[in-house]
Design a protein around this motif. Structure first.
Motif, mmCIF file in Angstrom:
data_model
loop_
_atom_site.group_PDB
_atom_site.id
_atom_site.type_symbol
_atom_site.label_atom_id
_atom_site.label_comp_id
_atom_site.label_asym_id
_atom_site.label_seq_id
_atom_site.Cartn_x
_atom_site.Cartn_y
_atom_site.Cartn_z
ATOM 1 N N UNK A 162 0.822 -1.218 0.000
ATOM 2 C CA UNK A 162 0.000 0.000 0.000
ATOM 3 C C UNK A 162 0.851 1.262 0.000
ATOM 4 N N UNK A 163 2.041 1.174 0.569
ATOM 5 C CA UNK A 163 2.891 2.353 0.674
ATOM 6 C C UNK A 163 3.513 2.646 -0.685
ATOM 7 N N UNK A 164 2.758 3.205 -1.573
ATOM 8 C CA UNK A 164 3.245 3.494 -2.931
ATOM 9 C C UNK A 164 2.552 4.735 -3.464
ATOM 10 N N UNK A 165 3.199 5.386 -4.402
ATOM 11 C CA UNK A 165 2.594 6.556 -5.046
ATOM 12 C C UNK A 165 1.855 6.165 -6.324
ATOM 13 N N UNK A 166 2.020 4.899 -6.720
ATOM 14 C CA UNK A 166 1.410 4.436 -7.972
ATOM 15 C C UNK A 166 -0.095 4.216 -7.764
ATOM 16 N N UNK A 167 -0.885 4.977 -8.450
ATOM 17 C CA UNK A 167 -2.341 4.926 -8.258
ATOM 18 C C UNK A 167 -2.918 3.580 -8.676
ATOM 19 N N UNK A 168 -2.416 3.027 -9.764
ATOM 20 C CA UNK A 168 -2.927 1.736 -10.251
ATOM 21 C C UNK A 168 -2.663 0.638 -9.229
ATOM 22 N N UNK A 169 -1.440 0.607 -8.677
ATOM 23 C CA UNK A 169 -1.092 -0.405 -7.683
ATOM 24 C C UNK A 169 -1.942 -0.228 -6.426
ATOM 25 N N UNK A 170 -2.132 1.029 -6.026
ATOM 26 C CA UNK A 170 -2.929 1.305 -4.828
ATOM 27 C C UNK A 170 -4.369 0.802 -5.010
ATOM 28 N N UNK A 171 -4.937 0.998 -6.204
ATOM 29 C CA UNK A 171 -6.303 0.530 -6.482
ATOM 30 C C UNK A 171 -6.393 -0.992 -6.353
ATOM 31 N N UNK A 172 -5.387 -1.680 -6.869
ATOM 32 C CA UNK A 172 -5.389 -3.151 -6.817
ATOM 33 C C UNK A 172 -5.309 -3.635 -5.376
ATOM 34 N N UNK A 173 -4.439 -2.989 -4.577
ATOM 35 C CA UNK A 173 -4.295 -3.399 -3.174
ATOM 36 C C UNK A 173 -5.603 -3.151 -2.424
ATOM 37 N N UNK A 174 -6.247 -2.000 -2.683
ATOM 38 C CA UNK A 174 -7.521 -1.687 -2.042
ATOM 39 C C UNK A 174 -8.602 -2.707 -2.412
ATOM 40 N N UNK A 175 -8.561 -3.156 -3.652
ATOM 41 C CA UNK A 175 -9.517 -4.168 -4.119
ATOM 42 C C UNK A 175 -9.338 -5.467 -3.322
ATOM 43 N N UNK A 176 -8.075 -5.850 -3.132
ATOM 44 C CA UNK A 176 -7.751 -7.049 -2.360
ATOM 45 C C UNK A 176 -8.236 -6.892 -0.919
ATOM 46 N N UNK A 177 -7.987 -5.697 -0.338
ATOM 47 C CA UNK A 177 -8.389 -5.446 1.050
ATOM 48 C C UNK A 177 -9.901 -5.568 1.241
ATOM 49 N N UNK A 178 -10.648 -4.995 0.316
ATOM 50 C CA UNK A 178 -12.108 -5.057 0.416
ATOM 51 C C UNK A 178 -12.599 -6.498 0.425
ATOM 52 N N UNK A 179 -11.924 -7.356 -0.333
ATOM 53 C CA UNK A 179 -12.358 -8.746 -0.466
ATOM 54 C C UNK A 179 -12.034 -9.573 0.779
ATOM 55 N N UNK A 180 -10.848 -9.328 1.361
ATOM 56 C CA UNK A 180 -10.399 -10.214 2.443
ATOM 57 C C UNK A 180 -10.463 -9.603 3.842
ATOM 58 N N UNK A 181 -10.826 -8.320 3.968
ATOM 59 C CA UNK A 181 -10.825 -7.675 5.291
ATOM 60 C C UNK A 181 -11.798 -8.351 6.255
ATOM 61 N N UNK A 182 -12.935 -8.839 5.732
ATOM 62 C CA UNK A 182 -13.935 -9.422 6.622
ATOM 63 C C UNK A 182 -13.445 -10.731 7.220
ATOM 64 N N UNK A 183 -12.699 -11.509 6.407
ATOM 65 C CA UNK A 183 -12.195 -12.792 6.922
ATOM 66 C C UNK A 183 -10.913 -12.608 7.740
ATOM 67 N N UNK A 184 -10.241 -11.449 7.584
ATOM 68 C CA UNK A 184 -8.997 -11.188 8.329
ATOM 69 C C UNK A 184 -9.084 -9.819 9.021
ATOM 70 N N UNK A 185 -10.062 -9.630 9.932
ATOM 71 C CA UNK A 185 -10.246 -8.290 10.509
ATOM 72 C C UNK A 185 -9.034 -7.786 11.281
ATOM 73 N N UNK A 186 -8.343 -8.686 11.975
ATOM 74 C CA UNK A 186 -7.172 -8.256 12.761
ATOM 75 C C UNK A 186 -6.046 -7.778 11.863
ATOM 76 N N UNK A 187 -5.878 -8.443 10.743
ATOM 77 C CA UNK A 187 -4.836 -8.042 9.789
ATOM 78 C C UNK A 187 -5.220 -6.715 9.114
ATOM 79 N N UNK A 188 -6.559 -6.516 8.897
ATOM 80 C CA UNK A 188 -7.008 -5.309 8.194
ATOM 81 C C UNK A 188 -6.663 -4.053 8.971
ATOM 82 N N UNK A 189 -6.590 -4.176 10.306
ATOM 83 C CA UNK A 189 -6.242 -3.012 11.136
ATOM 84 C C UNK A 189 -4.884 -2.440 10.725
ATOM 85 N N UNK A 190 -4.011 -3.321 10.214
ATOM 86 C CA UNK A 190 -2.674 -2.874 9.793
ATOM 87 C C UNK A 190 -2.756 -1.778 8.724
#
Length: 949
Positions: free
Chosen positions: A58-86
């Protein structure tokens, strides 16, 4: 090279390789790895093990990469809530990024992660983003408030986000305004009682300004919001319509339908006499026609909506019949919908081309469509009387084709035509009888049996025809068995000597050999009727049948009004209100069209009885489409709400002020219950003249009138007319309603007698009155404490008040009533006696009487003769006082007794009277003076009723 390569890999041990690539120092390699992770996630592979590694990217200035990481987070945050806090710190940091796209992306993603632990961290960034300088961020934050409300409603309210969201109505950017509307609409669905949208004239103006500049989906949100607004008058409604009309030419069909919904709703408030009303009707047709040029699937939605629109306002598309002609390659669902709309638009002007088209359809290969087309010909005959002969001729031509299903459908609709036009087309019966053997469908067989039984006297071999059906009686469907039983009983009553064995046979089959309770019960009823009273049996079985109505498949008016408010939604496609198919409490708010303007109502009011009709001649009221009685269908089963009467400006009563004013100002007090409304205000000239008159000395020539003590006679209760039948059982599916009106100790009641003459129990009673001249309305619900069993009668006293909606009726004392029970809603109309509205404080001061009598113009004086009234002066005065007609003074002139009397109606109208009685002469002379002359005719009826009973 495209990104499809990421979806084709089948390597094993891939997770370890991806983990290494995600932790690579090279930015391009990282980006490639995240793309591979997203591809694996998309095809269903579990890549949740890579969560910490992806979050590090996530620590990047690249907008495309940031969008992809956010997409991944939205999908897996519910199953990994403790990790999502990171990831929270990065989100918060990104919400303050100089790039508005990143700020918006961060707040959008946080809103999509439905994890309670993250939600509390979202509040501060969201608050900042709602006030961000960039409109893109603000519009994204507005939608995020709705998402957050769905996760934690209490948090949103506590943090004050709703108020901030409401403030965005003043935003300079139309997209922000549109998203604000969308978010509040979404939140309001879960809180139907709250007024979150806070629709006022000022905010509506801002929405209409934003409407021209935002995207198509934003326009839909704004139009839907406008549809929930209630304009304060017809001018505001017209103004909104003018600004919404340009949306009709939009390329997006959803925008067009939303605009049509708003216009259809606000047209209710426009007078039909306006030029703009006619212009709007013309403007609505072309966009609806354009919507039908789409492919079949998208075409079906507008067709379902048009079906509703033509039921409400057929004049919109009356010249567009050809658009609904069926094409050979239309799918069946489009064909059937077009056919339905064609029938609704059929009129004398276009019936020739409609029939030609329907005859063509009847030769198609699609059986279902042919059946519907043949049935449509019959509906045309019933709807357009001038075309009936041509329709019957067309149906006979179709019968000659000998195509089995065509013949059967034709016989079914010809039965309906016989019901609509008795003794007109019976010459075709011979042709129908020729096709008797080819009938194999229950509905067609039942229709043919009905025809044979109904016209048995015209068919020589009717007994043989019915006997042929009797051979396989137990193999027939219930519908055919019931029809056959009735037809043979009819035949027996018409030809008793020839058919005695036949009727005994069918009664035996129906009662002894059948296990169907309906058939058995009908058989026993006929058997007992025939054995005990053949004359009564003839009256029951061969009774004259009511004509069938033109349109039996119209949607019930209140449901139609509700569906018009849902044009462009699933409700308008299903033709069901949302609560019929939406589970849970969301999205099931009942909507209704605004009340019609008085000027448009006056053009649609039902014909009432002529003025002065006796109370026994009850005017028939049969509610038609668009009738005033449509208001009554919206029955509210809760207790009636008491409130002040309508403002005077909203009641169109013509030149005469029927609602009081007049003499109340001279008396120095206002009518009870009216308070500060305009009803009590006198005309300026009367108010100005009052002090001068009151201070002036009373003329000596008339002062000797007022030499009596107050009051003559004693109070013994107002006259009560005997109960009359208001609603016969045959018009209300077995419910008979009788009643009368009473006034006792200042309270008005409607005394009802409900009799159940049906064979089923009646429950769930409710009552509602239409608007009327004196605002009569139920003061409590209709209380029937126990179910009303067959042959049971119950007496009910329904308290009334006079704070309901007011509208001048013709005649003045006409009252239209709707009564609902578990079977149906029934309508009737009755005339209430005006004396129940005479109030107890109707005795006028003597000096005031004299001043008022002189002040009322002579042209307002009316004189009547009351004949055959053998009462003396004291008896007459006493009788009248018991009904609140008070004697102010009495004198004798040339052997004649002269009573000077006053009475006051519930709405503050005063009536002054001079009653001349010649001892020994049964004819009285009555002179009445009133500021509202149309009341006089009904007052004379009250005088006659009281004195003669």
């Amino acid at each position: 090279m495209t990104d499809s390569k990421y979806f084709t890999t089948t390597k094993k041990g891939e997770i370890f390789e991806l983990k290494a690539e995600l932790n690579s120092d090279k930015k391009e390699k990282k980006k490639e790895a995240v793309k591979k992770v997203i591809a694996s996630m998309t095809v269903g592979k579990d890549v949740s093990a890579l969560f910490p590694d992806v979050v590090n990217c996530m620590q990047t200035d690249n907008l495309e990469l940031k969008k992809l990481v956010y997409l991944y987070l939205m999908n897996y945050a519910k199953s990994q809530p403790d990790m999502a806090i990171m990831a929270v710190n990065t989100f918060v940091k990104d919400c303050e990024d100089p790039n508005p796209l990143i700020r918006a992306l961060a707040v959008r993603t946080m809103g999509c992660i439905r994890v309670d632990k993250i939600t509390e961290y979202l509040c501060e960034p969201l608050r900042k983003c709602l006030k961000d300088e960039d409109p893109y961020v603000r519009k994204t934050a507005a939608v995020c408030v709705a998402k957050l409300h769905d996760i934690n409603a209490q948090l949103v309210e506590d943090q004050g986000f709703l108020d901030t969201l409401k403030d965005l109505i003043s935003d300079s950017n139309p997209m922000v305004v549109a998203n604000r509307v969308a978010a509040l609409s979404e939140i309001a669905e879960s809180h139907p009682s709250s007024n979150l949208l806070d629709l006022k004239a000022q905010s509506i103006n801002k929405l209409l300004t934003a409407l021209n500049e935002c995207t198509e989906w934003a326009q839909i949100f704004i139009l839907d919001c406008l549809g929930n607004y209630m304009p304060k008058d017809d001018r505001e409604a017209q103004s909104i319509c003018e600004r919404v009309t340009p949306r009709l030419s939009h390329a997006n069909s959803a925008v067009v339908l939303s605009a049509v919904k708003v216009l259809m709703k606000f047209m209710e408030m426009l007078s039909k006499d306006l030029d703009y009303y006619a212009t709007l009707l013309k403007k609505l047709a072309p966009p609806l026609v354009t919507l039908l040029s789409a492919e079949p699937e998208p075409q079906y939605v507008p067709l379902r909506n048009i079906n509703l629109i033509v039921q409400k306002r057929p004049e919109i598309l009356k010249h567009e019949m050809k658009v609904f002609f069926v094409k050979y390659n239309d799918p069946i669902y489009v064909k059937l919908e077009k056919l339905d709309i064609m029938i609704r638009l059929a009129s004398q002007a276009n019936i020739a081309q409609v029939l030609a088209e329907l005859k063509e359809y009847a030769t198609e290969v699609d059986v279902d469509f042919v059946r519907k087309a043949v049935r449509a010909i019959g509906r045309c005959a019933i709807k357009v009387e001038q075309s009936a002969e041509r329709c019957v001729s067309t149906l006979l031509d179709l019968i000659q084709t000998k195509v089995n299903y065509v013949v059967q459908e034709a016989i079914v609709v010809i039965k309906d035509i016989f019901r609509k036009y008795p003794n007109k087309y019976e010459s075709v019966i011979a042709t129908l009888c020729e096709n008797l053997d080819s009938l194999d469908e229950p509905e067609a067989r039942a229709a043919m049996i009905w025809i044979v039984g109904e016209y048995a006297e015209r068919i020589d071999n009717a007994d043989e025809l019915l006997e042929s059906f009797l051979d396989g009686f137990h193999d027939e469907s219930t519908q055919v068995q019931l029809q056959l039983l009735t037809a043979i009983v009819k035949l027996f009553l018409k030809k008793p000597t020839e058919t005695q064995e036949l009727v005994q046979q069918v009664l035996s089959l129906a009662t002894q050999d059948s296990d169907n309770p309906d058939l058995r019960d009908r058989g026993y009823i006929y058997w007992r009727l025939l054995s005990t009273d053949p004359v009564a049996a003839k009256e029951v079985v061969l009774a004259e049948k009511p004509l069938i109505s033109e349109e039996t498949d119209l949607i019930e008016p209140t449901l139609l009004d509700e569906l018009i408010c849902y044009i462009g939604t699933l409700a308008s496609v299903y033709h069901k209100p949302p609560n019929a198919f939406v589970e849970g409490g969301r999205g099931v708010v009942h909507k209704s069209l605004p009340p019609r303007t008085a000027s448009s109502e006056s053009t649609e009011s039902p014909e009432a009885a002529p003025a002065g009709a006796p109370a026994s001649d009850q005017p028939d009221v049969i509610p038609a489409q668009g009738d005033l009685l449509g208001d009554l269908l919206n029955l509210d089963l809760g207790p009636p709400v008491s409130g002040p009467p309508l403002a005077a400006s909203s009641v169109q009563m013509g030149a005469v002020d029927l609602l009081g004013g007049g003499l109340d100002s001279l008396m120095g007090d206002e009518p009870e219950g009216i308070g500060d409304s305009n009803f009590g205000a006198p005309p300026a000239s009367v108010a100005a003249a009052a002090p001068a008159r009151l201070g002036a000395p009373v003329s000596s020539g008339l002062s000797d009138l007022f030499d009596l003590t107050s009051g003559v006679g004693t109070l013994s209760g107002s006259y009560v007319a005997p109960k009359a039948v208001w609603l016969p059982a045959m018009k209300a599916k077995g419910l008979e309603i009788s009643g009368t009106f009473t006034r006792q100790v200042g309270s008005i009641s409607m005394d009802l007698q409900l009799t159940n003459k049906a064979l089923q129990v009646m429950t769930d009673f409710a009552i509602q009155f239409n608007r009327n001249s004196f605002g009569l309305a139920p003061a409590a619900p209709l209380q029937v404490h126990a179910p009303l069993s067959p042959n049971q009668t119950v007496e009910i006293s329904l308290p009334l008040n006079t704070v309901g909606s007011v509208m001048k009726m013709e005649p003045l004392n006409n009252l239209q009533v709707a009564v609902k029970n578990n079977i149906d809603v029934f309508y009737f109309s009755t005339l209430y006696p005006l004396h129940v509205l005479f109030v107890e404080d109707g005795k006028m001061d003597r000096q005031m009487f004299l001043a008022t009598w002189k002040d009322i113009p002579n042209e307002n004086e009316a004189q009547f003769q009351i004949r055959d009234c053998p009462l003396n002066t004291e008896a007459a005065s006493s009788k009248l006082q018991s009904s609140n007609i008070f004697t102010v003074a009495k004198r004798t002139v040339e052997g004649q007794d002269m009573l000077y009397q006053s009475l006051k109606l519930t709405n503050g109208i005063w009536v002054l009277a001079e009653l001349r009685i010649q001892p020994g002469n049964p004819s009285f002379t009555l002179s009445l003076k009133c500021r509202a002359p149309e009341v006089s005719q009904h007052d004379i009826q009250a005088y006659e009723t009281i004195l003669k009973n």
